[in-house]
Design a protein around this motif. Structure first.
Motif, PDB file in Angstrom:
ATOM      1  N   LEU A 185       0.560  -1.064   0.192  1.00  0.00           N
ATOM      2  CA  LEU A 185       0.204  -0.006   0.063  1.00  0.00           C
ATOM      3  C   LEU A 185       0.620   1.217  -0.147  1.00  0.00           C
ATOM      4  O   LEU A 185       0.910   2.192  -0.841  1.00  0.00           O
ATOM      5  N   LYS A 186       1.442   1.057   0.446  1.00  0.00           N
ATOM      6  CA  LYS A 186       2.950   2.259   1.020  1.00  0.00           C
ATOM      7  C   LYS A 186       3.266   2.692  -0.242  1.00  0.00           C
ATOM      8  O   LYS A 186       3.489   3.392  -0.875  1.00  0.00           O
ATOM      9  N   SER A 187       4.009   1.499  -0.796  1.00  0.00           N
ATOM     10  CA  SER A 187       4.598   2.029  -2.859  1.00  0.00           C
ATOM     11  C   SER A 187       4.428   2.771  -3.268  1.00  0.00           C
ATOM     12  O   SER A 187       3.865   3.017  -3.902  1.00  0.00           O
ATOM     13  N   ALA A 188       2.387   1.975  -4.060  1.00  0.00           N
ATOM     14  CA  ALA A 188       1.425   2.865  -4.501  1.00  0.00           C
ATOM     15  C   ALA A 188       1.133   4.095  -4.306  1.00  0.00           C
ATOM     16  O   ALA A 188       0.687   4.955  -5.100  1.00  0.00           O
ATOM     17  N   LEU A 189       0.969   3.927  -2.909  1.00  0.00           N
ATOM     18  CA  LEU A 189       0.188   5.263  -3.186  1.00  0.00           C
ATOM     19  C   LEU A 189       0.960   6.677  -2.852  1.00  0.00           C
ATOM     20  O   LEU A 189       1.205   7.158  -3.573  1.00  0.00           O
ATOM     21  N   GLN A 190       2.875   5.871  -2.463  1.00  0.00           N
ATOM     22  CA  GLN A 190       3.867   7.261  -2.534  1.00  0.00           C
ATOM     23  C   GLN A 190       4.223   7.233  -4.268  1.00  0.00           C
ATOM     24  O   GLN A 190       3.617   8.551  -4.850  1.00  0.00           O
ATOM     25  N   GLU A 191       3.738   5.986  -5.102  1.00  0.00           N
ATOM     26  CA  GLU A 191       3.671   6.782  -6.559  1.00  0.00           C
ATOM     27  C   GLU A 191       2.325   7.274  -6.909  1.00  0.00           C
ATOM     28  O   GLU A 191       3.037   8.220  -7.513  1.00  0.00           O
ATOM     29  N   ALA A 192       1.206   7.268  -6.388  1.00  0.00           N
ATOM     30  CA  ALA A 192       0.234   7.907  -7.088  1.00  0.00           C
ATOM     31  C   ALA A 192       0.743   9.191  -6.394  1.00  0.00           C
ATOM     32  O   ALA A 192       0.528  10.140  -8.006  1.00  0.00           O
ATOM     33  N   VAL A 193       0.720   9.354  -5.593  1.00  0.00           N
ATOM     34  CA  VAL A 193       0.558  10.728  -5.247  1.00  0.00           C
ATOM     35  C   VAL A 193       2.492  11.701  -6.258  1.00  0.00           C
ATOM     36  O   VAL A 193       2.332  12.626  -6.405  1.00  0.00           O
ATOM     37  N   ALA A 194       3.508  10.897  -5.512  1.00  0.00           N
ATOM     38  CA  ALA A 194       3.871  11.346  -6.426  1.00  0.00           C
ATOM     39  C   ALA A 194       3.896  11.424  -8.146  1.00  0.00           C
ATOM     40  O   ALA A 194       4.506  12.989  -8.612  1.00  0.00           O
ATOM     41  N   THR A 195       3.595  11.398  -9.198  1.00  0.00           N
ATOM     42  CA  THR A 195       3.041  10.751  -9.655  1.00  0.00           C
ATOM     43  C   THR A 195       2.095  11.943 -10.379  1.00  0.00           C
ATOM     44  O   THR A 195       1.914  12.602 -11.489  1.00  0.00           O
ATOM     45  N   GLY A 196       0.984  11.619  -9.557  1.00  0.00           N
ATOM     46  CA  GLY A 196      -0.525  13.005  -9.791  1.00  0.00           C
ATOM     47  C   GLY A 196      -1.099  11.894 -10.934  1.00  0.00           C
ATOM     48  O   GLY A 196      -2.173  12.988 -11.125  1.00  0.00           O
ATOM     49  N   ARG A 197      -0.769  10.863 -11.143  1.00  0.00           N
ATOM     50  CA  ARG A 197      -1.954  10.061 -12.107  1.00  0.00           C
ATOM     51  C   ARG A 197      -2.941   9.797 -11.541  1.00  0.00           C
ATOM     52  O   ARG A 197      -2.611   8.940 -10.680  1.00  0.00           O
ATOM     53  N   PRO A 198      -3.809   9.350 -11.912  1.00  0.00           N
ATOM     54  CA  PRO A 198      -5.149   8.702 -11.373  1.00  0.00           C
ATOM     55  C   PRO A 198      -4.873   7.341 -11.401  1.00  0.00           C
ATOM     56  O   PRO A 198      -4.215   6.535 -12.036  1.00  0.00           O
ATOM     57  N   THR A 199      -5.118   6.727 -10.095  1.00  0.00           N
ATOM     58  CA  THR A 199      -5.073   5.657  -9.451  1.00  0.00           C
ATOM     59  C   THR A 199      -6.019   5.048  -8.416  1.00  0.00           C
ATOM     60  O   THR A 199      -7.015   5.780  -7.979  1.00  0.00           O
ATOM     61  N   LEU A 200      -6.052   3.980  -8.696  1.00  0.00           N
ATOM     62  CA  LEU A 200      -7.227   3.255  -7.706  1.00  0.00           C
ATOM     63  C   LEU A 200      -6.195   1.809  -7.085  1.00  0.00           C
ATOM     64  O   LEU A 200      -5.522   1.082  -7.386  1.00  0.00           O
ATOM     65  N   ILE A 201      -6.022   1.617  -5.551  1.00  0.00           N
ATOM     66  CA  ILE A 201      -5.788   0.836  -4.935  1.00  0.00           C
ATOM     67  C   ILE A 201      -6.401   0.099  -3.884  1.00  0.00           C
ATOM     68  O   ILE A 201      -7.411   0.580  -3.710  1.00  0.00           O
TER      69      ILE A 201
END
Ligand code: ADP
Ligand code: TPW
Length: 588
Positions: A545-561
């Motif tokens: 969860l941590k790595s997916a969230l960090q990536e989503a926030v860093a890239t700003g790309r629409p993401t669903l975890i």
């Protein structure tokens, strides 16, 4: 036909006739009136009779965010209103579209968020004779009891007045929802362009300061000074008011412990030493004077009565309340208020600050010390729970990851809905900045998630993390397409425990139908985001969860975890089990 605002008055006066639009129409007058009043975004859903209005609005430079269902456009407008102090605009078609938007309008009014629902409507002559028009409905009559004010405009020359009245009604006094009915025929009505321009109204000072009467300030200060165990309670009205510096100064100058309601979190950082959040029950029960700042004594505060407040006898609760509110009729709504302070929060808090001289005595150390002791105990208990690395994840494990991320990115906006996901989310995820938390609000309504997330991203450009129970997400899930279409920096985290509250219920009859609270097990929510070009991730452990969230926030790309949560985790109705009639009876 073009915008009358295209030609500034001076240019218009001297320009050759052919550069001046001789005529304008209802479409342009609506757009010009909104622009004149600083509105830059419309949330809506096109169709007869407002399709061209959405097109022209975009062509004329307004941002038009088009949704898949009007309720979410309406929720977005409401959240935009809360965040910006400008009324959020939701635009819908007639009858069914209007009704879809109406839930959001009623919810905005309940939450004291300023918004305007503008709906196209069918022809008055046919509607009033009930002759069966396309999407026939007397929308004005239906909207009236569900919002703060409702208006209809029949003539192009009245559009300016209609929009001005709607804006002032939404923003002045206690903010809320306003309905504006625009019948289809209005849009194509034409009139002289200069007369049209002159008919528009720029609303001056739509939310005038309301200075509290000096004697009420003195009374409030006397009550506050008499306290041995004072407490300040900040509500979402305080967050809305944008009096952040004054509120912080009042808390720090008085030295009084404070509690934020959920959407007031971050007005002062949750880690502030005067925050009593981790000793909430103790502080509410033991305080002798409570100062409410933009918070109502409704169900969320047990109506100011009973055990929560150190009851049992509601009337004899040994407490005095001071209440700062812009709405005089809020006072005494549940319990007697010893010192009402009526005015806008900025003015009231400034007046209190001015009245607090150097002689101010901070609260006794026994009180602040007792709160600090309980806080320490509860925070170390929570720290132990957050350290657990259980797989499948429980609420603490997953929310601990989000808590850490928000600490690193305090500018991120949290949207939060569900039952357990909401209750745990509120207490676990610390907020550090004002107006960074949006949630189910006064009604505890499910379905605000994607609308609020879109509004937060559109109005602030900041990363948005929507923490969603799997049931809660379902109410607005299709708007992930909207998030992808506008390429918004939204990361949706679905707390997937296979059902409403949890996923373990069984049908007692043995019939194949599943129990009413359970969903398809192991649903692949992440594929919904992938369907529209966003990023979908499954997270089974806190590390994933941590790595997916960090990536989503860093890239700003629409993401669903899709955060897989233990289906046995969670309690029925989260922390409000007592309001659930059958369970409350069983638990007695
Ligand atoms: P919470 O749910 O956080 O406890 P509520 O929504 O119950 O907060 O209460 C918000 C209160 O704030 C309402 O009674 C509303 O009238 C009041 N309010 C909103 N804006 C202002 C303002 N600018 N000044 C004073 N009071 C305000
Ligand atoms: C418009 C009733 C309250 S909470 C909830 C519902 C349906 C969902 C809880 O399950 P979820 O969360 O989201 O999976 P969790 O963390 O407990 O697993 N319809 C509306 N509003 C409300 N409040 C409901 C129904 C409800």
């Amino acid at each position: 036909m073009s915008s009358v605002l295209d030609n500034p008055p001076a240019a218009r006066e001297s320009a050759a006739p052919k550069t001046v639009p001789a005529q304008t129409d209802g479409f342009h007058l609506v757009i010009d009136a909104l622009k004149l009043n600083g509105i830059d975004t419309i949330f809506g859903l096109p169709g007869i009779p407002i399709t061209d209005l959405t097109r022209l609005a975009q062509a004329e430079g307004l941002r038009v965010i088009s949704f898949r269902h009007e309720q979410h456009a309406g929720n977005a407008a409401a959240a935009a209103g809360f965040l910006t102090q400008k009324p959020g605009i939701c635009l819908t078609v007639s009858a069914p579209g209007f009704l879809n938007g109406l839930t959001a309008l009623a919810n905005a009014t309940t939450n004291c968020f300023p918004m305007i629902l503008i709906s196209g409507s069918s022809e008055r002559e046919i509607v009033d004779l009930q002759q069966g028009d396309y999407e026939e409905m007397d929308q004005l009559a239906i909207a009236k009891p569900l919002c703060k004010a409702a208006f209809r405009v029949l003539h192009a020359q009245d559009i300016g007045v209609g929009i001005a009245r709607a804006i002032r009604s939404a923003l002045s006094g206690r903010p809320g929802g306003v309905y504006l009915d625009l019948p289809a025929k209005l849009f194509s009505q034409t009139m002289d362009a200069v007369a049209g321009r002159d008919s528009l109204i720029k609303v001056i000072d739509p939310a005038p300061r309301q200075i509290p009467a000096p004697d009420t300030v003195q009374r409030a200060l006397q009550v506050l000074e008499s306290a041995r165990r004072p407490l300040i309670l900040l509500g979402k009205g305080a967050a809305y008011a944008q009096a952040d510096d004054e509120i912080r100064a009042l808390v720090e100058k008085t030295g009084i412990p404070y509690l934020p309601m959920s959407m007031a979190k971050g007005l002062l950082p949750d880690t502030h030493e005067q925050s009593a959040s981790a000793a909430r029950s103790y502080a509410l029960a033991e305080a002798d004077v409570v100062m409410l700042v933009g918070a109502r004594l409704n169900w969320l505060l047990s109506h100011g009565k009973g055990k929560t407040w150190g009851g049992p006898d509601p009337v004899k609760v040994a407490k005095k309340f001071i209440q700062i509110d812009i709405s005089p009729t809020e006072i005494d709504s549940n319990v007697p208020i010893a010192a009402p302070l009526i005015g806008d929060i900025g003015s009231c808090v400034s007046a209190l600050l001015a009245g607090i001289g150097d002689h101010w005595r901070k609260p006794p150390a026994e009180w602040t010390g007792a709160i600090a002791d309980r806080k320490d105990k509860n925070l170390s208990k929570m720290a132990a729970m957050l350290r657990q690395d259980a797989v499948p994840m429980n609420f603490h494990g997953a929310l601990g990851v989000i808590r850490d991320l928000v600490k690193e990115r305090p500018d991120a906006i949290i949207v939060n809905e569900g039952a357990n996901t909401l209750d745990f989310g509120r207490s676990i995820v610390d907020m550090y900045q004002p107006r960074k938390r949006l949630d189910c609000g006064t009604w505890g309504i499910m379905g605000i998630g994607m609308g609020f997330a879109v509004a937060a991203a559109v109005t602030t450009g900041k990363p948005v993390i929507a923490i969603e129970g799997d049931s809660a997400f379902g109410f607005s899930g299709m708007e992930v397409e909207t998030i992808c279409r506008y390429d918004l920096p939204v990361c949706v985290v679905v707390f997937n425990n296979n059902g409403v509250y949890k996923g373990t219920d069984v049908n007692p009859t043995g019939h194949a139908d599943p129990a009413p609270t359970v969903f398809v097990k192991n649903s692949r929510y992440e594929l919904l985001m992938e369907a529209f070009g966003g990023k979908g991730v499954v997270a089974r452990t806190p590390a994933e969860l941590k790595s997916a969230l960090q990536e989503a926030v860093a890239t700003g790309r629409p993401t669903l975890i899709n955060a897989v949560i233990d289906e046995t985790a969670g309690t029925e109705s989260g922390r409000i089990t007592s309001l659930n009639p059958a369970k409350a009876a069983i638990n007695k």
